[in-house]
Design a protein around this motif. Sequence first.
Motif, short mmCIF file in Angstrom:
data_model
loop_
_atom_site.label_atom_id
_atom_site.label_comp_id
_atom_site.label_asym_id
_atom_site.label_seq_id
_atom_site.Cartn_x
_atom_site.Cartn_y
_atom_site.Cartn_z
N PRO A 97 -3.60 2.77 -6.34
CA PRO A 97 -4.32 4.01 -6.02
C PRO A 97 -5.76 4.04 -6.51
CG PRO A 97 -2.71 4.40 -7.75
CD PRO A 97 -2.45 3.03 -7.22
N LEU A 98 -6.08 3.29 -7.55
CA LEU A 98 -7.46 3.30 -8.05
C LEU A 98 -8.40 2.51 -7.15
CD1 LEU A 98 -7.00 2.87 -11.92
CD2 LEU A 98 -7.17 4.97 -10.56
N ASP A 103 -0.03 -3.74 -0.99
CA ASP A 103 0.65 -4.99 -0.66
C ASP A 103 2.04 -4.64 -0.17
OD1 ASP A 103 -1.01 -7.32 -1.14
OD2 ASP A 103 -0.96 -6.79 -3.27
N PHE A 104 2.54 -5.40 0.79
CA PHE A 104 3.85 -5.13 1.36
C PHE A 104 4.81 -6.27 1.01
CE2 PHE A 104 6.92 -5.14 4.97
CZ PHE A 104 7.47 -3.89 4.74
N ILE A 105 5.95 -5.91 0.45
CA ILE A 105 7.00 -6.88 0.15
C ILE A 105 8.15 -6.60 1.12
CG2 ILE A 105 8.65 -7.71 -1.57
CD1 ILE A 105 6.62 -6.76 -3.71
N ARG A 174 8.27 2.78 -2.79
CA ARG A 174 6.83 2.83 -3.07
C ARG A 174 6.59 2.74 -4.57
NH1 ARG A 174 8.05 5.71 1.37
NH2 ARG A 174 6.65 5.57 3.17
N ILE A 175 5.78 1.75 -4.95
CA ILE A 175 5.54 1.49 -6.37
C ILE A 175 4.04 1.56 -6.64
CG2 ILE A 175 5.84 -0.17 -8.25
CD1 ILE A 175 8.14 -1.42 -6.53
N PHE A 176 3.64 2.44 -7.54
CA PHE A 176 2.23 2.55 -7.94
C PHE A 176 1.94 1.51 -9.01
CE2 PHE A 176 3.45 6.86 -6.58
CZ PHE A 176 2.48 7.09 -5.60
N ALA A 180 -3.03 -0.99 -17.09
CA ALA A 180 -2.37 -0.20 -18.13
C ALA A 180 -3.32 0.75 -18.83
CB ALA A 180 -1.69 -1.12 -19.13
N ASP A 181 -4.57 0.32 -19.04
CA ASP A 181 -5.50 1.18 -19.77
C ASP A 181 -6.05 2.34 -18.93
OD1 ASP A 181 -6.97 -0.44 -18.09
OD2 ASP A 181 -8.55 -0.86 -19.54
N LYS A 182 -5.74 2.34 -17.63
CA LYS A 182 -6.18 3.42 -16.75
C LYS A 182 -5.03 4.32 -16.33
CE LYS A 182 -10.39 1.59 -16.18
NZ LYS A 182 -11.62 2.22 -16.65
N ALA A 183 -3.81 3.97 -16.72
CA ALA A 183 -2.62 4.65 -16.21
C ALA A 183 -2.55 6.11 -16.65
CB ALA A 183 -1.37 3.91 -16.65
#
Length: 201
Positions: A97-98, A103-105, A174-176, A180-183
């Motif tokens: 999102p940032l 990507d599609f799996i 759907r996985i965001f 880690a430092d921006k979460a």
Amino acid sequence: MCARGLSFDEENKALRAVAADIVKRAQQLDARRRREEERRATAARREMLLKAALAARGIPTRSTDKPPEMEDARVQLVPDPDDPRSRLAFPALLLYPLHFETDFIKSFEETHSLEDHLGYVFPLPWDAEGVYRAASVACYVETKEGGLLKMGRKASLLKVLSTGKVEVVDQVVRIFVLPADKADEWIVKFKEQKAREKGRP
């Protein structure tokens, strides 16, 4: 009419040829009908097995009136869709999102973890700064209530989905994915956005 004609002249070559063509065509149509019936029966059986597998694992699902176009990607039992002992596999969308990237799996099996897939997805071709690395990202899935559930990199997909908190919508997980430092900052904005959406009439 052909049969009636042959009843008067059973040796008529033209009528016998027409009769043979009629029989052949009828056999073809009958075989096609049987194949279509078998196809429908197979599809119905596989759909029933899939629903049973999802229910047995406690995985909620929902369909909308505008599902995404995924060609042949769908939730399925692998390796054998006719064997209830098979594993569930889900199409999955990794959302960044940032950076407004995805990507599609096509097949994220229930026994797989994020680590299994991030290993080949990273490095990302558009990530010039190198902020997305398997060891330094935080991943989340949205809950049915509109909250977020953190997804450990080594946790199996089944462990996440069988909590009953996460709903698989339109057959896609759907996985965001965030640095880690921006979460934490993103989570605050995500919750604010959800609160605004709930406040709409």
